[in-house]
Design a protein around this motif. Structure first.
Motif, short mmCIF file in Angstrom:
data_model
loop_
_atom_site.label_atom_id
_atom_site.label_comp_id
_atom_site.label_asym_id
_atom_site.label_seq_id
_atom_site.Cartn_x
_atom_site.Cartn_y
_atom_site.Cartn_z
N LEU A 12 20.66 17.02 29.54
CA LEU A 12 19.62 17.04 28.49
C LEU A 12 18.23 17.23 29.08
CD1 LEU A 12 21.21 14.43 26.10
CD2 LEU A 12 20.69 16.80 25.53
N LEU A 14 17.56 19.71 30.67
CA LEU A 14 17.37 21.17 30.58
C LEU A 14 16.92 21.63 29.19
CD1 LEU A 14 20.58 22.40 32.47
CD2 LEU A 14 18.24 22.21 33.36
N LEU A 15 16.82 20.68 28.29
CA LEU A 15 16.49 20.99 26.89
C LEU A 15 15.19 21.81 26.80
CD1 LEU A 15 18.22 20.02 24.59
CD2 LEU A 15 16.55 18.23 24.13
N ARG A 18 17.04 26.29 28.21
CA ARG A 18 18.25 27.11 28.11
C ARG A 18 18.89 26.85 26.75
NH1 ARG A 18 20.30 27.73 33.53
NH2 ARG A 18 21.90 29.05 32.61
N GLU A 19 19.69 27.81 26.28
CA GLU A 19 20.49 27.69 25.07
C GLU A 19 19.69 27.20 23.84
OE1 GLU A 19 24.74 26.89 25.56
OE2 GLU A 19 24.19 25.68 27.31
N TYR A 23 20.55 24.26 20.98
CA TYR A 23 19.89 22.96 21.13
C TYR A 23 18.42 22.95 20.73
CZ TYR A 23 24.14 21.89 23.72
OH TYR A 23 25.45 21.70 24.07
N ASN A 74 22.20 9.62 23.04
CA ASN A 74 22.83 10.94 23.13
C ASN A 74 23.50 10.98 24.50
OD1 ASN A 74 23.71 13.53 23.21
ND2 ASN A 74 21.78 14.48 22.59
N ALA A 76 25.58 13.01 25.47
CA ALA A 76 25.92 14.39 25.81
C ALA A 76 27.43 14.50 26.07
CB ALA A 76 25.06 14.89 26.98
N ALA A 77 27.84 15.17 27.15
CA ALA A 77 29.28 15.40 27.36
C ALA A 77 30.07 14.11 27.56
CB ALA A 77 29.49 16.34 28.55
N HIS A 100 23.39 13.51 18.16
CA HIS A 100 23.58 14.82 18.78
C HIS A 100 22.63 15.82 18.15
CE1 HIS A 100 27.06 13.39 20.91
NE2 HIS A 100 27.47 12.83 19.78
N SER A 102 23.23 19.12 18.18
CA SER A 102 24.08 20.11 17.50
C SER A 102 25.10 19.40 16.61
CB SER A 102 24.80 20.96 18.54
OG SER A 102 25.67 20.16 19.33
N ARG A 107 31.68 22.83 16.34
CA ARG A 107 31.79 23.49 17.65
C ARG A 107 33.23 23.36 18.18
NH1 ARG A 107 27.02 21.71 21.40
NH2 ARG A 107 27.77 23.55 22.53
N ARG A 111 34.74 18.80 21.37
CA ARG A 111 33.52 18.05 21.01
C ARG A 111 33.69 17.24 19.73
NH1 ARG A 111 29.68 20.36 24.55
NH2 ARG A 111 30.13 22.55 24.95
O1 CA2 Z 1 24.47 18.30 20.62
C1 CA2 Z 1 24.26 17.42 21.46
O2 CA2 Z 1 23.26 16.72 21.46
C2 CA2 Z 1 25.27 17.22 22.61
O3 CA2 Z 1 25.33 15.83 22.89
C3 CA2 Z 1 24.72 18.00 23.78
C4 CA2 Z 1 25.67 18.01 24.99
C5 CA2 Z 1 27.09 18.41 24.59
O4 CA2 Z 1 27.95 18.26 25.68
C6 CA2 Z 1 27.60 17.58 23.43
O5 CA2 Z 1 28.88 18.04 23.07
C7 CA2 Z 1 26.67 17.68 22.23
C8 CA2 Z 1 25.17 19.01 26.03
C9 CA2 Z 1 23.81 18.70 26.55
C10 CA2 Z 1 23.40 19.84 27.41
O6 CA2 Z 1 22.10 20.19 27.05
C11 CA2 Z 1 21.64 21.39 27.46
C12 CA2 Z 1 20.40 21.76 26.97
C13 CA2 Z 1 19.88 22.97 27.31
C14 CA2 Z 1 20.56 23.81 28.18
C15 CA2 Z 1 21.79 23.45 28.68
C16 CA2 Z 1 22.33 22.22 28.31
#
Ligand code: CA2
Length: 144
Positions: A12, A14-15, A18-19, A23, A74, A76-77, A100, A102, A107, A111
């Motif tokens: 997180l 990296l928020l 990326r992507e 996110y 959160n 995350a994974a 979360h 997302s 998804r 998840r």
């Molecule tokens: O949607 C969410 O908040 C998640 O917790 C985010 C996790 C994911 O594994 C969960 O299934 C859902 C991933 C966080 C990674 O965040 C990034 C942000 C930007 C770029 C890459 C990864």
């Protein structure tokens, strides 16, 4: 003073870099600033942390729970895999709202399962950075 801990799991940090389609474009720092302003207005102390290490997240949950603080988590994974985090929530008596960015249910199948949800007060997912704000609103609406 009432304390609310906002704890964030792996990647997180990296928020916003990326992507953004999944996110959003806000950074974790942006989210922290928004929550801090809201908590300050409500007279609540906000502790904000992020770690990529499962054991560190377990320790942060334990410390918050044992101190009688509420948690916006959160994971995350680790949400989908960590029995240790679930045990830390249960064992420390922490009141947790799982968040979360997302909509995890829209998804991949892996998840859809959360080890944490059964021991959380509730789950908020799919509203981007607003998921955190909604969780803070929910905790502020509940007395401690
Ligand atoms: O949607 C969410 O908040 C998640 O917790 C985010 C996790 C994911 O594994 C969960 O299934 C859902 C991933 C966080 C990674 O965040 C990034 C942000 C930007 C770029 C890459 C990864």
């Amino acid at each position: 003073m009432r304390q609310i801990h906002v704890l964030n799991g792996p990647n997180l940090n990296l928020l916003g870099q990326r992507e953004p389609a999944i996110y959003g474009s806000q950074t974790l720092g942006d989210i922290e600033a928004e929550l801090r302003a809201k908590a300050q207005a409500a007279g609540v102390a906000l502790i904000f942390a992020q770690t990529n290490v499962e054991g560190e997240l377990v320790t942060l949950v334990q410390q918050a729970g044992l101190a009688g603080a509420d948690i916006i988590l959160n994971a995350a994974a680790y949400t989908h895999t960590s029995i240790a985090l679930r045990d830390a929530i249960k064992g420390s008596g922490a009141r947790v709202i799982e968040v979360h960015l997302s909509n995890v249910h829209a998804r991949e199948e892996f998840r859809h399962h959360s080890t944490i949800a059964p021991v959380a007060l509730g789950v908020i997912a799919g509203f981007g950075a607003k998921s955190y704000v909604l969780a803070l609103d929910a905790l502020l609406a509940m007395s401690r």
